[in-house]
Scaffold this active site. Structure first.
Site, short mmCIF file in Angstrom:
data_model
loop_
_atom_site.label_atom_id
_atom_site.label_comp_id
_atom_site.label_asym_id
_atom_site.label_seq_id
_atom_site.Cartn_x
_atom_site.Cartn_y
_atom_site.Cartn_z
N ARG A 63 0.59 -1.35 0.10
CA ARG A 63 0.13 -0.04 -0.17
C ARG A 63 0.99 1.82 0.14
O ARG A 63 0.47 2.42 -0.41
CB ARG A 63 -0.78 -0.30 1.28
CG ARG A 63 -2.10 1.12 1.06
CD ARG A 63 -2.90 0.99 2.26
NE ARG A 63 -4.23 1.66 2.13
CZ ARG A 63 -4.56 3.09 3.25
NH1 ARG A 63 -3.60 2.71 4.80
NH2 ARG A 63 -5.23 4.26 3.66
N HIS A 67 0.65 4.18 -2.35
CA HIS A 67 0.29 5.59 -2.06
C HIS A 67 1.36 6.36 -3.00
O HIS A 67 0.96 7.81 -2.93
CB HIS A 67 -0.32 6.02 -0.63
CG HIS A 67 -1.53 5.11 -0.47
ND1 HIS A 67 -2.28 6.16 0.85
CD2 HIS A 67 -2.23 4.58 -0.71
CE1 HIS A 67 -3.10 5.30 0.76
NE2 HIS A 67 -3.39 4.41 -0.06
N ASN A 95 -3.38 8.68 4.44
CA ASN A 95 -2.17 8.12 5.33
C ASN A 95 -2.15 8.06 6.68
O ASN A 95 -0.61 7.25 6.62
CB ASN A 95 -0.69 9.41 4.35
CG ASN A 95 -0.99 9.08 2.77
OD1 ASN A 95 -1.58 8.41 2.02
ND2 ASN A 95 -0.55 10.22 1.88
N HIS A 193 -6.22 -5.93 -2.52
CA HIS A 193 -7.44 -5.83 -0.76
C HIS A 193 -7.09 -7.04 -0.40
O HIS A 193 -7.88 -7.54 0.66
CB HIS A 193 -8.51 -5.37 -1.15
CG HIS A 193 -7.98 -4.33 -1.27
ND1 HIS A 193 -9.52 -2.99 -1.34
CD2 HIS A 193 -7.10 -2.52 -0.74
CE1 HIS A 193 -8.91 -1.80 -1.49
NE2 HIS A 193 -7.39 -1.72 -0.59
C1 HEM Z 1 -9.48 1.69 -6.42
C2 HEM Z 1 -9.58 1.85 -5.55
C3 HEM Z 1 -8.96 2.11 -4.12
C4 HEM Z 1 -9.02 2.73 -2.38
C5 HEM Z 1 -10.51 2.94 -2.61
C6 HEM Z 1 -8.69 1.47 -1.32
C7 HEM Z 1 -8.97 2.34 -0.34
C8 HEM Z 1 -8.07 1.93 0.92
C9 HEM Z 1 -8.55 1.94 1.79
C10 HEM Z 1 -9.67 2.42 2.31
C11 HEM Z 1 -7.57 0.79 2.87
C12 HEM Z 1 -7.52 0.77 4.14
C13 HEM Z 1 -7.21 2.05 5.10
C14 HEM Z 1 -7.56 1.76 6.84
O1 HEM Z 1 -8.57 1.72 7.19
O2 HEM Z 1 -6.31 1.17 7.66
C15 HEM Z 1 -7.18 0.79 1.99
C16 HEM Z 1 -5.50 -0.79 2.52
C17 HEM Z 1 -5.20 -1.11 1.21
N1 HEM Z 1 -4.73 -1.01 -0.11
FE1 HEM Z 1 -6.33 -0.05 -0.66
N2 HEM Z 1 -7.35 1.35 -2.24
C18 HEM Z 1 -7.49 0.57 -3.39
C19 HEM Z 1 -6.73 0.48 -4.78
C20 HEM Z 1 -5.67 0.08 -3.75
C21 HEM Z 1 -3.97 -0.62 -4.80
C22 HEM Z 1 -4.43 -0.02 -6.12
C23 HEM Z 1 -3.35 -1.04 -3.92
C24 HEM Z 1 -1.93 -1.46 -4.42
C25 HEM Z 1 -1.88 -2.01 -5.26
C26 HEM Z 1 -4.24 -1.51 -2.21
C27 HEM Z 1 -3.28 -1.59 -1.52
C28 HEM Z 1 -4.42 -1.99 -0.15
C29 HEM Z 1 -3.34 -2.67 0.83
C30 HEM Z 1 -2.19 -4.09 0.94
C31 HEM Z 1 -4.50 -2.54 1.94
C32 HEM Z 1 -4.22 -2.66 3.20
C33 HEM Z 1 -3.19 -2.20 3.91
C34 HEM Z 1 -2.92 -2.44 5.55
O3 HEM Z 1 -2.73 -3.82 6.17
O4 HEM Z 1 -2.65 -1.78 6.69
N3 HEM Z 1 -4.88 -0.40 -2.32
N4 HEM Z 1 -7.02 0.57 0.62
#
Ligand code: HEM
Length: 335
Positions: A63, A67, A95, A193
């Site tokens: 992530r 970002h 972030n 995800h």
């Molecule tokens: C399509 C649009 C996307 C949206 C709206 C989105 C939104 C989010 C949100 C809201 C979270 C949770 C944050 C939290 O509450 O701690 C999250 C977690 C995450 N996102 Fe996305 N995301 C998107 C695309 C992506 C992409 C493109 C990747 C990587 C290629 C990605 C990888 C991750 C990962 C691995 C997590 C988990 C992080 C953790 O375990 O702390 N996301 N995302």
């Protein structure tokens, strides 16, 4: 067949595509072969230790790279600390939940000891995110290197450019297109995800305030699943609780995320939105069958990095190359 004539593209997009293609042309496989030939081994060796000690860090590191790339290009601007005169990306609201900064500094320190002043933080983060996926049992892909580190980082820009959890298809498509990424990249990269966890405020509105008028459940969410989620996320402001985004296998990179989304159990509105467009819905339903894991792995690798120009993929967005930017000694501060 319809053809897209360059003159019909908005000027901003043309400039972005031209700049990105030129920059990608300068990224190379083996970029450090003379200056730091052991770079990939050093990163992999440290990543093995990091993930062995904390398997749940694979998601956060992936992530971090996402970002980074979506704000100001893949230039390690997300790693910079705020200063007296500047609020950096890191401190933007979306972030605040990023993790893994310490691990990046640790790998960078190893590289500085082996090859001082040579490998950029942007390349370190790109390699770490690839290795995070590999170590979580996901696909492997070659990474063209040569990114340079940016000198600017703005919290306001991060808040403006990152896709929000409430995003619907038109909004998500617009944001991805502004980075040179297409609808397929959107549905494929959302598959990230499969790893990681989310805080309750990222999806609580779907459980408690879906219509904005008080207690209401988002109709696009499976109601049985919503009942389970309410146990973990007790109110709109329940800030501390974490939920697995791919329950049952959140530390493993696999296709079960698509299985959940297909059953209306995607956690965010952006995940659920993938069922509202015919192309993304077809992809979700196809991969959800569990019969196309190899295809998803290949697609994910290609959406992360394209090693042959001129196509832009996530790891190549807006990179700095040549004499642009700098090679930071420490990733959290400018030289
Ligand atoms: C399509 C649009 C996307 C949206 C709206 C989105 C939104 C989010 C949100 C809201 C979270 C949770 C944050 C939290 O509450 O701690 C999250 C977690 C995450 N996102 Fe996305 N995301 C998107 C695309 C992506 C992409 C493109 C990747 C990587 C290629 C990605 C990888 C991750 C990962 C691995 C997590 C988990 C992080 C953790 O375990 O702390 N996301 N995302």
């Amino acid at each position: 067949m319809a053809t897209i004539r360059p003159m019909l593209l908005p000027l901003g997009l043309m400039a972005l595509l031209a700049a990105s293609s030129a920059a990608v042309a300068q990224l190379e496989i083996g970029f450090y072969s003379k200056t730091c030939p052991q770079v990939e081994e050093i990163v992999r060796e440290e990543m093995v230790k990091i993930i062995a000690a904390a398997p749940s860090l694979a998601g956060p590191l992936l992530r971090l790279h996402f970002h980074d790339c979506f704000v100001n290009g893949c230039d390690a601007s997300v790693l910079l600390d705020s200063t007296k005169h500047n609020v950096a990306e890191k401190d933007a609201k979306p972030n605040k939940s990023l993790r893994g900064f310490g691990s990046v500094e640790r790998v960078k320190a190893k590289l500085e000891a082996a090859c001082p002043g040579v490998v950029s933080c942007a390349d370190v983060l790109t390699l770490m995110s690839r290795d995070a996926v590999v170590l979580a049992k996901g696909p492997n892909w070659p990474v063209a290197l040569g990114r340079r580190d940016g000198r600017a980082s703005s919290a306001m820009e991060a808040s403006d450019e990152l896709p929000p959890a409430y995003g619907d298809i038109p909004l998500l498509v617009r944001i991805f297109a502004s980075k040179g990424l297409n609808l397929k990249d959107l549905v494929v990269l959302s598959g990230a995800h499969t790893l990681g966890t989310a805080h309750c405020p990222s999806y609580a509105d779907r459980l408690y305030n879906a219509t904005g008028g008080g207690a209401s459940l988002d109709p696009s969410l499976d109601s049985e699943y919503a009942d389970k989620m309410r146990l973990k996320c007790k109110s709109l402001n329940d800030g501390s609780m974490l939920s697995e985004m791919d329950p049952g296998s959140y530390k493993t990179f696999d296709t079960s995320y698509y299985g959940h989304v297909a059953k209306r159990r995607g956690l965010f509105r952006s995940d659920a939105a993938l069922l509202t467009d015919a192309t993304t819905r077809d992809y979700v339903q196809r991969v959800a069958t569990g019969k196309f894991d190899a295809e998803f792995f290949k697609d994910f690798s290609e959406s992360m990095i394209k090693i042959t120009p001129p196509l832009i993929k996530m790891g190549n967005v807006g990179v700095l190359t040549g004499a642009e930017g700098e090679i930071r000694k420490k990733c959290y501060v400018l030289n």
